[in-house]
Design a protein around this motif. Sequence first.
Motif, PDB file in Angstrom:
ATOM      1  N   UNK A   4       0.843  -1.191   0.000  1.00 48.19           N
ATOM      2  CA  UNK A   4       0.000   0.000   0.000  1.00 48.19           C
ATOM      3  C   UNK A   4       0.880   1.243   0.000  1.00 48.19           C
ATOM      4  N   UNK A   5       1.006   1.836  -1.180  1.00 43.03           N
ATOM      5  CA  UNK A   5       1.930   2.952  -1.359  1.00 43.03           C
ATOM      6  C   UNK A   5       1.570   4.110  -0.435  1.00 43.03           C
ATOM      7  N   UNK A   6       2.531   4.525   0.381  1.00 40.31           N
ATOM      8  CA  UNK A   6       2.366   5.737   1.170  1.00 40.31           C
ATOM      9  C   UNK A   6       1.715   5.581   2.527  1.00 40.31           C
ATOM     10  N   UNK A   7       1.396   4.361   2.922  1.00 38.76           N
ATOM     11  CA  UNK A   7       0.701   4.218   4.202  1.00 38.76           C
ATOM     12  C   UNK A   7       1.461   3.408   5.239  1.00 38.76           C
ATOM     13  N   UNK A   8       2.585   2.833   4.842  1.00 35.90           N
ATOM     14  CA  UNK A   8       3.390   2.165   5.863  1.00 35.90           C
ATOM     15  C   UNK A   8       4.784   2.786   5.852  1.00 35.90           C
ATOM     16  N   UNK A   9       5.311   2.995   7.030  1.00 32.10           N
ATOM     17  CA  UNK A   9       6.537   3.779   7.163  1.00 32.10           C
ATOM     18  C   UNK A   9       7.598   3.032   7.946  1.00 32.10           C
ATOM     19  N   UNK A  10       8.836   3.355   7.639  1.00 32.13           N
ATOM     20  CA  UNK A  10       9.950   2.853   8.444  1.00 32.13           C
ATOM     21  C   UNK A  10       9.772   3.392   9.867  1.00 32.13           C
ATOM     22  N   UNK A  11      10.249   2.664  10.875  1.00 33.62           N
ATOM     23  CA  UNK A  11      10.019   3.091  12.255  1.00 33.62           C
ATOM     24  C   UNK A  11      10.723   4.401  12.621  1.00 33.62           C
ATOM     25  N   UNK A  12      11.736   4.781  11.837  1.00 32.93           N
ATOM     26  CA  UNK A  12      12.444   6.026  12.176  1.00 32.93           C
ATOM     27  C   UNK A  12      12.421   7.006  11.013  1.00 32.93           C
ATOM     28  N   UNK A  13      12.334   8.280  11.355  1.00 28.53           N
ATOM     29  CA  UNK A  13      12.420   9.335  10.345  1.00 28.53           C
ATOM     30  C   UNK A  13      13.567  10.274  10.709  1.00 28.53           C
ATOM     31  N   UNK A  14      14.011  11.033   9.703  1.00 33.05           N
ATOM     32  CA  UNK A  14      15.045  12.035   9.956  1.00 33.05           C
ATOM     33  C   UNK A  14      14.375  13.369  10.201  1.00 33.05           C
ATOM     34  N   UNK A  15      14.985  14.190  11.066  1.00 32.08           N
ATOM     35  CA  UNK A  15      14.338  15.476  11.370  1.00 32.08           C
ATOM     36  C   UNK A  15      15.370  16.515  11.792  1.00 32.08           C
ATOM     37  N   UNK A  16      15.134  17.769  11.425  1.00 31.58           N
ATOM     38  CA  UNK A  16      15.904  18.869  12.002  1.00 31.58           C
ATOM     39  C   UNK A  16      15.058  20.141  11.981  1.00 31.58           C
ATOM     40  N   UNK A  17      15.408  21.074  12.842  1.00 29.55           N
ATOM     41  CA  UNK A  17      14.615  22.295  13.032  1.00 29.55           C
ATOM     42  C   UNK A  17      15.426  23.534  12.659  1.00 29.55           C
ATOM     43  N   UNK A  18      14.717  24.511  12.168  1.00 27.48           N
ATOM     44  CA  UNK A  18      15.332  25.816  11.897  1.00 27.48           C
ATOM     45  C   UNK A  18      14.752  26.836  12.866  1.00 27.48           C
ATOM     46  N   UNK A  19      15.636  27.559  13.541  1.00 23.94           N
ATOM     47  CA  UNK A  19      15.199  28.556  14.512  1.00 23.94           C
ATOM     48  C   UNK A  19      16.323  29.578  14.701  1.00 23.94           C
ATOM     49  N   UNK A  20      15.969  30.810  14.835  1.00 25.59           N
ATOM     50  CA  UNK A  20      16.958  31.880  15.039  1.00 25.59           C
ATOM     51  C   UNK A  20      18.088  31.834  14.012  1.00 25.59           C
ATOM     52  N   UNK A  21      17.715  31.542  12.779  1.00 25.65           N
ATOM     53  CA  UNK A  21      18.703  31.626  11.697  1.00 25.65           C
ATOM     54  C   UNK A  21      19.612  30.429  11.538  1.00 25.65           C
ATOM     55  N   UNK A  22      19.432  29.392  12.348  1.00 25.99           N
ATOM     56  CA  UNK A  22      20.299  28.214  12.177  1.00 25.99           C
ATOM     57  C   UNK A  22      19.503  26.916  12.160  1.00 25.99           C
ATOM     58  N   UNK A  23      20.035  25.965  11.408  1.00 22.16           N
ATOM     59  CA  UNK A  23      19.468  24.620  11.391  1.00 22.16           C
ATOM     60  C   UNK A  23      20.122  23.788  12.486  1.00 22.16           C
ATOM     61  N   UNK A  24      19.319  23.013  13.199  1.00 26.00           N
ATOM     62  CA  UNK A  24      19.877  22.055  14.153  1.00 26.00           C
ATOM     63  C   UNK A  24      20.491  20.903  13.370  1.00 26.00           C
ATOM     64  N   UNK A  25      21.250  20.084  14.032  1.00 20.70           N
ATOM     65  CA  UNK A  25      21.839  18.921  13.387  1.00 20.70           C
ATOM     66  C   UNK A  25      20.737  17.909  13.065  1.00 20.70           C
ATOM     67  N   UNK A  26      20.825  17.276  11.921  1.00 21.73           N
ATOM     68  CA  UNK A  26      19.830  16.264  11.558  1.00 21.73           C
ATOM     69  C   UNK A  26      19.960  15.043  12.442  1.00 21.73           C
ATOM     70  N   UNK A  27      18.828  14.509  12.900  1.00 22.84           N
ATOM     71  CA  UNK A  27      18.886  13.288  13.722  1.00 22.84           C
ATOM     72  C   UNK A  27      17.693  12.390  13.406  1.00 22.84           C
ATOM     73  N   UNK A  28      17.725  11.194  13.971  1.00 22.41           N
ATOM     74  CA  UNK A  28      16.629  10.254  13.780  1.00 22.41           C
ATOM     75  C   UNK A  28      15.708  10.296  14.979  1.00 22.41           C
ATOM     76  N   UNK A  29      14.420  10.102  14.735  1.00 22.61           N
ATOM     77  CA  UNK A  29      13.478   9.912  15.833  1.00 22.61           C
ATOM     78  C   UNK A  29      12.346   9.005  15.346  1.00 22.61           C
ATOM     79  N   UNK A  30      11.568   8.437  16.272  1.00 20.94           N
ATOM     80  CA  UNK A  30      10.496   7.535  15.840  1.00 20.94           C
ATOM     81  C   UNK A  30       9.517   8.247  14.890  1.00 20.94           C
TER      82      UNK A  30
END
Length: 330
Positions: A4-30
């Motif tokens: 089923x295309x698009x409805x099942x996901x790997x248990x971890x995703x990559x994420x990072x945030x932008x705030x005050x002009x800088x990007x945080x380091x990319x990391x994995x989270x559930x």
Amino acid sequence: MASSFGQSFAPQMGICQYRDGVWSEGKLQPTEALSIHPASNVLHYGGSCFEGMKAYRWADGSIHLFRPDRNFARMQASARMLCLPEPSIELLEGLIHQVVDAARELVPEFPGSLYLRPTLIGTEPNIGGAAHPSNEAILFVLASPVGDYFSGGMRPLRLLIETEHLRCAPHFGQVKTGGNYASALGQIVNARAQYQADQVLFCPGGDVQETGAANFLLFAKDRVLTSALEGAILPGVTRDSILQLAKRDGYEVQERHYDVDELLQLIPQSEAALSGTAAILTPVGTLIYQGKEHPVGDGAAGPRSQALRDQLTAIQSGLGDDTLGWMQTV
Ligand SMILES: *Cc1c(COP(=O)(O)O)cnc(C)c1O
């Protein structure tokens, strides 16, 4: 799980945030709910863009991305159009590699793949900020194992030719924003209900462009015809790849404007197909125009598009030589 295309996901995703002009380091989270403020820019003013790309497992178990530089550059262009913070190539690449590495065991055998969905959203909580760029953002990458898109066979598509409405605002045509999809959806829903069409081929004022999520290519004998990459056409990675392979095979490639009259004249002796990452190259069997059905060729899938599709999938799966240097090992 992979079907089923698009409805099942790997248990971890990559994420990072932008705030005050800088990007945080990319990391994995559930791969779980995000917490964003209900006043977030994306929820009110549409600050959202994304990419679609795939990682492939080769026979020796190694994992490869297909032309990822194209997707990263396009995501940067989308961010600029939306006045969202622009992630660097290094940030995008690092995040993708982390996600693919964590999901390595989940990448299906070819013709399956790991579909990757980098997404950028504006998260500044400010409903008074309609006329200001979001100073906060989240970039995340979802991974979704997908099976053979065509496990049920390759049924040629039915496209409704739409000459009145635009797919999206013309100045957004070259980027991949959530709003573009929202803009096209009503037309697609109507076309499905009224004509049992699979997709809408947007041809505003008669100018043949593309569908809501895929480029449109015509294979007319010894040439390939598709609209030029100007105005409202999304620069598809698959489109570009198929055109390069077609040139190599001796086709004359014409990227130019053409209208519905020329299209309808050509289709009895042509093949047509939609190109995009998800479906690669999908044959179009029927065009519906002003209530009348026009078969493309004999209405069945044709050998020319099939041959080009096979060449592309051979490169992606590692079965063919990557002479154009498109694959990147993860
Ligand atoms: C994503 C998309 C395509 C296909 O692009 P690929 O890079 O080949 O996946 C074509 N048209 C539109 C409107 C799209 O959003």
